[in-house]
Design an enzyme around this catalytic site. Structure first.
Site, PDB file in Angstrom:
ATOM      1  N   GLY A  43      25.674  15.974 -14.889  1.00  0.00           N
ATOM      2  CA  GLY A  43      24.270  16.376 -14.916  1.00  0.00           C
ATOM      3  C   GLY A  43      23.278  15.347 -14.441  1.00  0.00           C
TER       4      GLY A  43
ATOM      5  CD  GLN B  29      40.331  12.482 -10.138  1.00  0.00           C
ATOM      6  OE1 GLN B  29      40.197  13.578  -9.599  1.00  0.00           O
ATOM      7  NE2 GLN B  29      39.556  12.068 -11.125  1.00  0.00           N
TER       8      GLN B  29
ATOM      9  CB  CYS C  10      40.350  19.015 -13.178  1.00  0.00           C
ATOM     10  SG  CYS C  10      40.165  20.507 -12.176  1.00  0.00           S
TER      11      CYS C  10
END
Length: 340
Positions: free
Chosen positions: A218, A75, A105
């Site tokens: 999540g 990445q 980010c």
């Protein structure tokens, strides 16, 4: 790496069914070595590495990895197409299976460098970056993004962004199902406070099919994973996989149809001790490896002392693999005491 955890010869498309998210300061090569011991099928990611670090920094330190980690994706963080192309070429030389661009980010440092989630507001620039990266490699170029930032309308703006990515030839999208609030929330708060909106990601995937799309944010249990896989091509786990790494030992059976894992904690610790022995000869400190192993004994008698030994003793001068074996012995002794 022993055959215990060597990555399977699995296609990248298949591996994307389950991936461990890129996490700054966490998913370094020592972490990935441990994770590969546990899952031979899933896709692993590097930390986000900036184009400046790749081009002007210690490239070998940033990009080297054990081939047994594969499949593994690099990445990158950046917003200059030429720099991203140059960094992509370096990643290609090192043999990464996929090159991913971070557009998710939310940290202040990332914003000041004009990359990360703030790029959600500039889909044309991101598309130019993707095209530049694709021109520098034959490997798949992918993007990891949020569903939006700040006051964006996530219906209109996410569609516009994703359409630009598809037009630029992106190979796949990884979508964190939360907005990023760049003003008013810290990076930590951005991981929990903005509400999750899984249905929005499902709709995007349905609209852009057959473009591969993975969902992130999540997700903590296999029950949740199974639900998401009814709608998506893959799932990406971050902190749940890092803090409870033994869940990765179930991935190959539950998600890829392999036989149940027979991997034991003792085998994992012994393999990591062998790995540490070799790494110490190259100047690596033991605590740089041990810090990724703290959650291995979660839920077992002696887990607290296991973590304490790895946290404290691994930082001592001249600490060696015997620290790992000591931590293991505590758990084994407690297990025997409970059994008797």
């Amino acid at each position: 790496m022993t055959e215990l955890g060597r990555g399977q010869d699995v296609s990248l498309e298949t591996a994307r069914r389950f991936s461990v998210a890129p996490m700054i300061d966490w998913t370094d090569r020592h972490c990935r070595y441990l994770h590969r011991l546990l899952t031979r099928r899933g896709l692993l990611f590097t930390e986000m590495i900036t184009t400046g670090a790749v081009i002007h920094g210690d490239t070998e330190r940033h990009l080297r990895f054990d081939p047994a980690e594969q499949p593994v994706a690099l990445q990158l963080g950046g917003s200059d197409p030429a720099d991203l192309a140059a960094a992509t070429r370096q990643g290609d030389l090192y043999g990464y299976d996929e090159i991913n661009l971070n557009v998710g980010c939310p940290s202040d440092r990332v914003q000041s460098g004009k990359f990360g989630a703030c790029l959600m507001a500039e889909p044309d620039l991101v598309a130019e970056c993707v095209r530049a990266m694709r021109s520098a490699t034959d490997k798949p170029v992918t993007v990891k993004c949020r569903i939006g930032i700040d006051d964006q309308d996530i219906e209109e703006s996410l569609d516009r962004f994703a359409d630009k990515m598809a037009e630029a030839g992106v190979a796949a999208l990884y979508v964190h199902a939360r907005k990023a609030w760049l003003q008013g929330l810290s990076p930590k708060e951005n991981r929990t406070i903005p509400p999750l909106n899984y249905p929005r990601v499902y709709r995007l995937r349905q609209r852009l099919a057959p473009l591969p799309m993975m969902i992130n944010g999540g997700i903590e249990t296999f029950e949740q994973i199974d639900e998401h896989l009814q709608h998506m091509d893959g799932v990406m786990l971050g902190r749940a996989a890092y803090h409870n790494p033994m869940m990765l030992a179930e991935v190959d059976q539950r998600l890829f149809g392999d036989e149940p894992s027979t991997l034991t904690l003792a085998e994992i610790i012994e393999a990591m001790a062998d790995y540490a022995e070799a790494q110490l000869q190259t100047g690596t400190r033991l605590n740089n490896i041990a810090r990724h192993m703290l959650g291995l004994a979660n839920g077992r008698p002696g887990a607290r002392q296991f973590r304490q030994i790895l946290s404290v003793d691994a930082c001592k001068p001249k600490a060696g693999p015997e620290v790992f074996m000591h931590a293991l012995s505590v758990v084994e002794e407690r297990a025997e005491a409970v059994a008797s």
